[in-house]
Design a protein around this motif. Structure first.
Motif, short mmCIF file in Angstrom:
data_model
loop_
_atom_site.label_atom_id
_atom_site.label_comp_id
_atom_site.label_asym_id
_atom_site.label_seq_id
_atom_site.Cartn_x
_atom_site.Cartn_y
_atom_site.Cartn_z
N LEU A 106 -97.65 -55.82 10.17
CA LEU A 106 -97.91 -56.96 9.29
C LEU A 106 -99.03 -57.84 9.84
O LEU A 106 -99.86 -58.35 9.08
N TYR A 107 -99.05 -58.00 11.16
CA TYR A 107 -100.10 -58.84 11.74
C TYR A 107 -101.48 -58.25 11.50
O TYR A 107 -102.42 -58.96 11.12
N GLU A 108 -101.62 -56.94 11.72
CA GLU A 108 -102.93 -56.32 11.54
C GLU A 108 -103.36 -56.39 10.08
O GLU A 108 -104.54 -56.66 9.79
N ARG A 109 -102.43 -56.15 9.15
CA ARG A 109 -102.79 -56.26 7.74
C ARG A 109 -103.18 -57.70 7.40
O ARG A 109 -104.16 -57.95 6.69
N GLY A 123 -104.53 -65.90 18.78
CA GLY A 123 -104.98 -65.34 20.05
C GLY A 123 -104.54 -63.94 20.37
O GLY A 123 -104.54 -63.55 21.54
N ALA A 124 -104.14 -63.16 19.36
CA ALA A 124 -103.74 -61.78 19.61
C ALA A 124 -104.97 -60.89 19.80
O ALA A 124 -106.03 -61.17 19.25
N ALA A 128 -103.86 -55.54 17.53
CA ALA A 128 -102.75 -55.91 18.40
C ALA A 128 -101.67 -54.84 18.35
O ALA A 128 -101.12 -54.56 17.30
N ALA A 129 -101.39 -54.22 19.50
CA ALA A 129 -100.31 -53.26 19.59
C ALA A 129 -98.97 -53.99 19.67
O ALA A 129 -98.94 -55.20 19.97
N PRO A 130 -97.86 -53.32 19.38
CA PRO A 130 -96.56 -53.98 19.42
C PRO A 130 -96.27 -54.70 20.74
O PRO A 130 -95.82 -55.86 20.74
N ASP A 131 -96.54 -54.05 21.87
CA ASP A 131 -96.25 -54.69 23.15
C ASP A 131 -97.17 -55.88 23.40
O ASP A 131 -96.79 -56.84 24.08
N GLU A 132 -98.36 -55.85 22.83
CA GLU A 132 -99.27 -56.99 22.98
C GLU A 132 -98.80 -58.19 22.17
O GLU A 132 -98.99 -59.35 22.58
N LEU A 133 -98.17 -57.94 21.03
CA LEU A 133 -97.61 -59.06 20.25
C LEU A 133 -96.41 -59.66 20.96
O LEU A 133 -96.21 -60.88 20.93
#
Length: 212
Positions: A106-109, A123-124, A128-133
């Protein structure tokens, strides 16, 4: 976890919790005062002496102890108050930890679709990969306890707006073929948008020394 009803892992409330015994189950005013006083005491004490171990315990509190204890204290507080803001920060953190893959989708979209600086404020990494979020939301929590509280609230609000944008657009994709899933995502988007507004307003109140 993609079902909107589980977005924030709503806790099961105890019928006769400790706060009911201490403050009286039939006096919500006492519980409200307790919520405000505990939030203020916690934040002021940690910010006065931001020991790294203490901050880390607070950041990882729900992972170790669950959300119920915090819910007993802060879940019924007004949204635009200190306990209400802390409650929403913990709910956002729990949402990301519980299902980082959906959050990343959802964040990338949302990042691609949204026409604002919110992705920069949040600031992602890009993408952004799941572990980065997960790491990002934990950094935001650390900032709330050991950095500029208003900035932490604004980053969390920006994050919510990006996620809400992503949820809205993905819901549109599912509407023709999976209307129930689309409805769940729309509900999630509305909740995140509401949280974004509350967190932004709380940041402004904090800067005016009016967030209590």
């Amino acid at each position: 976890m993609t079902d909107a009803g589980r977005d924030f892992h709503k806790p099961v409330r105890r019928a006769t919790g400790e706060l009911d015994r201490l403050f009286g189950a039939h006096d919500p005013a006492d519980k409200t005062r307790a919520a405000h006083s505990t939030a203020a005491a916690l934040l002021s004490r940690v910010r006065a002496d931001p020991d790294s171990e203490t901050v880390e315990r607070l950041v990882t509190f729900t992972s170790t102890h669950g959300i119920d204890d915090i819910a007993e204290l802060w879940s019924q507080a007004p949204a635009r108050s200190l306990p209400g803001a802390l409650w929403r920060l913990y709910l956002l953190q729990l949402m990301i930890h519980d299902d980082p893959h959906t959050a990343a989708l959802l964040y990338e979209r949302g990042r691609v679709e949204i026409a604002s600086v919110d992705p920069v404020v949040a600031g992602a990494p890009v993408p952004a990969a799941p572990d980065e979020l997960v790491a990002l939301v934990d950094r935001i929590m650390r900032g709330a306890f050991a950095g500029d509280f208003a900035v932490a609230l604004e980053r969390a609000a920006a994050f919510c707006r990006v996620e809400a944008s992503g949820a809205t657009h993905v819901a549109d994709d599912y509407e023709p073929t999976e209307p129930e899933r689309a409805s769940a995502l729309t509900t999630r988007a509305l909740r995140l948008s509401t949280y974004a507004g509350d967190l932004s307003a709380s940041a402004g109140l904090w800067r005016r020394e009016s967030l209590t």
